[in-house]
Write an enzyme that holds these catalytic residues in place. Sequence first.
Site, mmCIF file in Angstrom:
data_model
loop_
_atom_site.group_PDB
_atom_site.id
_atom_site.type_symbol
_atom_site.label_atom_id
_atom_site.label_comp_id
_atom_site.label_asym_id
_atom_site.label_seq_id
_atom_site.Cartn_x
_atom_site.Cartn_y
_atom_site.Cartn_z
ATOM 1 C CG HIS A 26 38.550 40.616 34.897
ATOM 2 N ND1 HIS A 26 39.172 39.651 34.135
ATOM 3 C CD2 HIS A 26 37.482 40.013 35.469
ATOM 4 C CE1 HIS A 26 38.515 38.501 34.249
ATOM 5 N NE2 HIS A 26 37.480 38.704 35.049
ATOM 6 C CB SER B 244 36.185 35.880 33.776
ATOM 7 O OG SER B 244 37.149 35.824 34.800
ATOM 8 C CG ASP C 83 41.996 41.250 33.376
ATOM 9 O OD1 ASP C 83 41.980 41.099 34.612
ATOM 10 O OD2 ASP C 83 41.224 40.656 32.610
#
Length: 616
Positions: free
Chosen positions: A589, A467, A553
């Site tokens: 995610h 991320s 995501d």
Amino acid sequence: SKDSPILLGEQVYLDVNMLAKNQSYCNVGFVASSPSQELLAYSIDYSGAEDYEVHIRNLTSGHDFALKKTGPSGEGGLRGKNDDLLTSDDFTWGKDEKTFYYTTADSAHRTYRLYERKNWDSEDFTDALLMEEKDHLFSCSVDKSFDEKYIFYGTSSKDTSEVWYIDLSTDADDAEMKCVSPRRTNVLYDVESHDGRWYISTNFGNSTNMKLMTAPAKPNSLTDWKLVEDGDGDPVFDGSLVKSLDSFTAFKTHAVLEGREDGIPRVWTYSFETNDFIRLEFDDAAYVVGLSTNYEIDAANVAYEYSSMLAPPSTIEISLNDDSQRSVLKTQSVPGYDNVLYGTDRLEVLSRDGKTQIPISVVYHKDTMGKVKDGERVPVHLYGYGSYGESVDANFDSTRLPLLKRGMIYVIAHIRGGGEMGQQWYEEPNGAKLLCKENTFNDFVDVAHFLVENWTITQMLSCEGRSAGGLLIGASINQAPELFRVAILGVPFVDVAVTMTDSSIPLTSGEWIEWGNPNEEKYFQYMMDYSPMNNVQEGKTYPACWVTGGLHDPRVAYWEPSKFTATLRHSNPNNEHPVCMKLDLHQGHFSSSDRYKFYRELASDYSFLLDQLGLA
């Protein structure tokens, strides 16, 4: 079930394996029992897009009731299948079984509305919109105080917050919402209650870290806020650089406070009667400790979670009145693991500015470090994150063992942008936020140079981040492409300037306080100077890259890792190292909800890593 318990006397009320049957993705979010303990509310996401249905289960009959959406359009939450209510995974029970509070998100996935639902199990249920946050920089949340006397509604941006409350002791059906203290720019605060008083963690007065203050439990109480003091009359948390405060939990006789000191997670107890303020001590030089799940406010003993780089997670019960009285309730079993064979160190690396010491946590097989001491170079894997003030701590992770057993040293870089050393490690001017964000990437590269100078060579150095940690890896390999042999970028946020410019993308406008608003030239240009997508060098030897993404995501859209993969390949068509991308069509995610699939995905990551380093 009663016939096949995992623990003696145990009964399963919510079997996630059954919920996940015939589903490609299934994640149970928040779970809360009702005041009578007869009902269980839980949220569940079947797509990975972080849109949660809410179900309420009768624990006696086993009957499940899915909360329904009200109205033909947007009122009462987003529309799910069969008109199921979709929430933002944030809810709590009221003072009885008939009242339920929940939040919903807008089209940009920003949590912005608080609803009160009455008679949820009836055809005549009603929804009342209690609060709506219209500032796109803010998002909201709801929870109940630990003493169950108040419903708290909090709304906050990255640097400003405000808390409202409902007094559950009132007999009125439509209790009025009142504000603890109206929002003030750059003032953050959070509230807990105990014995008719607010206990407030806040940076009010421009303190670097959070201080602990108290006031009578009433609205508009700012003028009554005073520092909480110990038995000697000293503030327990004054907001200075010495230690930082993260949370405050009020039991009947004591409070338990979580925070950080010397870069390590700490817990303290505070006696409401004597004002004694005590830090709990543990044997390891570096560790992770924090409150476990505790339900009883009048408990004399409190459960904590503890681990270190060498110690598997354990639950420890410690007396509030005498912290020497301790018992280990449970320790995670790790078959085949012998901690005697492994070692750990906590070191500091001097950054390029000549004054900042960057902590690193290191774990290794003792035979591997023995080779280093004999002058041999060994493979090293470097992990980092460095954003949002979030800390990456020195915890135990059994999934590192395959790397350690193959002779790798595993290093966590506690770089600026995280919260390991307090808020000053994150905020401007010396942290890594807004116009000093590049400190994050510089620190990581400086740690990598330290590792090459002391333990490894560039051909045996790998790195990893997910991320915003993927942003870290992308920026670092752009800054020093030939320093690393392998890079793992999980759901990487790499197209910074383009994403931040488009406020229609979920969760974007609220991030402007973290990265800057690119509609302002100074922030746009600064982003362009480090955004991985815009700084791929041509004619360089980049490391072998393993890039992952998830189709659903909502935080880092799948096209970001796709574009970065294509850019790396196009800019260096003759690069001898492969650039590979893996896009999962069934996840969001946070990777797979199926733990076995999660391990298979991690095995794919490590297979690529070990293959490229010649360790497979």
